[in-house]
Design an enzyme around this catalytic site. Structure first.
Site, PDB file in Angstrom:
ATOM      1  N   ASP A  51      45.790  43.604  41.136  1.00 28.80           N
ATOM      2  CA  ASP A  51      44.526  43.642  41.862  1.00 28.80           C
ATOM      3  C   ASP A  51      44.339  44.997  42.548  1.00 28.80           C
ATOM      4  OD1 ASP A  51      42.230  42.083  43.159  1.00 28.80           O
ATOM      5  OD2 ASP A  51      43.327  42.781  44.920  1.00 28.80           O
TER       6      ASP A  51
ATOM      7  N   GLU B  61      43.383  46.344  37.728  1.00 30.49           N
ATOM      8  CA  GLU B  61      41.959  46.167  38.030  1.00 30.49           C
ATOM      9  C   GLU B  61      41.408  47.503  38.528  1.00 30.49           C
ATOM     10  OE1 GLU B  61      38.840  43.815  40.938  1.00 30.49           O
ATOM     11  OE2 GLU B  61      40.780  44.519  41.660  1.00 30.49           O
TER      12      GLU B  61
END
Length: 617
Positions: free
Chosen positions: A329, A358
């Site tokens: 993330d 990400e």
């Protein structure tokens, strides 16, 4: 990893000789004969920083032991040779006046077959948010000591989905044709009720599954059950931040463990800063050192102890659970040299593994900056990251299909995105998608136009890359207009809760339209799974013409033609324009049903349709 920290700071309290209490030990145990030789013990206990350790065990030596700003931590770095055996490791600690022995477990590693496989372009990933998928065990909805309770009347709150609910419906996911499952984080998120940590991105303990979702052992069993079905598991991790209620925050190990929000404020969310040769230091600092939101303290990965802790945590979960990949993330928010080191050390330990970062940016140039060995600005940065989340392609599909056609709009957006693939080291390793847990649902975004939705899904399954499907997309799920924006597209799956009126996990419980779209997508999914040209084939494209767009995936003696008509009326395309490909094949069938099609003269494509044609000899 060069320096693997046994952070002695786990969720269990350990009573030792002379009654000394060790409040936390991270990690709670380790293994002998790991692919890394060093390990860190972060003991957390009252005044433990005044103690020093000794070990007398074959193959084990203490490389370093470090006391820090807080007197309640002690970091031990152990060197474990290949001769180190599984068993109980006695660590003797003394401060001159008192001494005690800590028994630390070194486990036997499990057989590696079928574990840590990685993921690639042959896979089809199903993304789900565990709290919103299914509640298989209502008894763990509310747990003493965890502040947020289940409240199904409020979509911004925890809904009660758990590991058991996922396990109960693995057959549904398998039957859809998915080959990998990406779960948003299951770490303990002991956030206050007013914030709501149901999403899992505000960890309060990085070594523990949230008890409202399940246990560490249940997670490990889930991974095993997924593997038994021939599927893979991708774990979601976060190294940019923790939750405000992480146990560290009550007594930080060092003064610089997290960045000072009073000094750096909140992030500017501008990931393009990293690849910008003209970026100011002020903007760089705001991006990297600013907190993500008030409930997410920003970690300082330039603190060596913390960096080692985070890397070791990743390796611990890989080894413990058997996962096949990681989705990291907020990849562009931490220090980029740290992220490169993390990738390098994880992949050195598990060479078959894969990692996707990400990277939420708008342009191909800034997206590709993060992929290993891609074209960079002259800043000396090498990311070493194998895979990125392909936001530029997602935006091109979502926005191009709903706007008027023009020289740079409409389907031309997809064309221009593909045309920049030279900037990526390996665009076929990009994770591609049409929606996810942070975006409006594709069907809703496309004006609830079923034909446009089917075109978007056809592009997703035929473009280069690793396709990811967001849970509920197989039902053409719409928004639920309750709660905030995030909750509008983070609905619970009907039938995942005992008191639901219907179950979308059964044909009987679905509407006619849901059954129709699910059957359509299921056919495409299984077709893609068997078509190697869509996994590894070269992508060859022809310029869009009046909002029609044709590209091919070509692999030796097989190919797939993707002919898209974005118009409101039928399109007729002359075959001779595509002769350089079509002349190489003698057979053409419409996929996925296998009906023959005549490509000798004109290709007729109905309005708002993607025609998929398998070519062979």
């Amino acid at each position: 990893m060069k320096q693997l920290l046994i952070a002695l700071s786990a969720v269990v309290a350990t009573t030792l000789t002379f009654g000394k209490n060790i409040d936390r030990i991270d990690p709670p145990f380790w293994w002998a004969n790991m692919p890394v030789s060093e390990l860190q013990i972060q003991l957390y206990a009252e005044d433990i920083g005044s103690y020093r350790a000794e070990i007398d065990a074959p193959g084990v030596s203490i490389a370093r032991q470090i006391a820090v700003d807080s007197p309640n931590y002690l970091f031990l770095y152990l060197e474990l040779s290949p001769e180190t055996q599984p068993g109980t490791l006695a660590i003797n600690l003394s401060n001159g006046d008192e001494s005690f022995t800590l028994d630390y477990e070194l486990k036997q590693r499990e057989a590696t077959e079928g574990r840590n496989q990685g993921f690639d372009s042959s896979d089809l990933i199903y993304l789900m948010m565990p709290d919103r998928f299914a509640n298989g065990n209502v008894d763990n909805d509310n747990i003493e000591g965890l502040t947020e309770k289940v409240d199904r009347s409020d979509p911004t709150k925890r809904q009660g989905g758990d590991i058991q609910g996922i396990s109960d419906h693995l057959g549904y996911i398998d039957d859809l044709g998915m080959t990998a499952i990406w779960f948003t984080p299951m770490f303990e998120n002991n956030s206050p009720p007013e914030y709501g940590g149901y999403h899992g991105y505000a960890a309060s303990n990085m070594y523990k599954v949230d008890a409202r979702i399940g246990t560490n052992e249940a997670y490990k069993q889930l991974v095993s059950d997924v593997h038994d079905r021939g599927m893979k598991v991708i774990m979601d991790m976060i190294h940019n931040h923790i939750g405000l209620d992480h146990w560290w925050m009550a007594d930080l190990p060092t003064k610089d463990w997290v960045h000072d929000v009073e000094e750096f404020g909140y992030t500017n969310f501008k990931g393009t800063i990293h690849g910008d040769p003209h970026a100011s230091e002020y903007d760089k600092n705001r991006l990297v050192k600013g907190w993500f939101v008030p409930y997410m303290p920003d970690l300082n990965q330039h603190n060596e102890l913390l960096a080692d802790y985070l890397i070791q945590n990743s390796i611990w979960w890989i080894e413990f659970s058997g996962i096949d990949g990681i989705r990291m993330d907020t990849y562009l928010y931490p220090y980029k040299d740290y992220m490169a080191r993390w990738v390098r050390e994880v992949l050195a330990a598990y060479p078959s593994f894969n990692i996707v970062g990400e990277v939420w940016v708008e342009t191909v140039a800034h997206e590709s900056y993060w992929q290993d060995n891609a074209v960079k600005t002259d800043d000396g940065y090498d990311s070493e990251l194998p895979s990125v989340t392909d936001f530029p392609l997602s935006f091109a599909i979502r926005d191009g299909l709903k706007e008027e056609f023009g020289w740079t709009t409409g389907l031309s957006r997809v064309y221009y995105t593909f045309a920049q693939d030279r900037l990526y080291t390996d665009p076929n390793n990009n994770v591609i998608f049409i929606d996810n847990h942070d975006m409006s649902r594709a069907f809703e975004h496309l004006g609830k136009d079923e034909n446009l939705f089917k075109i978007a899904y056809s592009i997703l399954l035929t473009a280069r890359g690793i396709p990811q499907v967001y849970y509920g997309t197989e039902l053409m799920m719409e928004h639920e207009n309750r709660g905030g924006d995030d909750e509008a597209w983070r609905q619970t799956m009907p039938g995942g809760w005992p008191d639901d009126e219907r179950s979308v996990f059964t044909k009987k419980g679905r509407t006619d339209k849901e059954n129709e779209i699910l059957a359509y997508m299921k056919k495409l999914n299984h077709w893609r799974g068997e078509n190697k040209a869509l996994h590894d084939g070269e992508l060859l494209q022809f310029m869009p013409d009046e909002n029609t767009f044709v590209y091919f995936r070509i692999l030796e003696d097989q190919a797939v033609m993707i002919a898209i008509n974005g118009r409101d009326e039928e399109a007729q395309l002359p075959v001779d324009r595509f002769a350089e490909v079509l002349d190489n094949y003698s057979s053409a069938e419409i996929a996925p049903d296998g009906k023959s099609i005549d490509l000798s003269d004109t290709i007729r494509i109905p309005a708002k349709t993607a025609l998929l044609v398998e070519l062979s000899n």
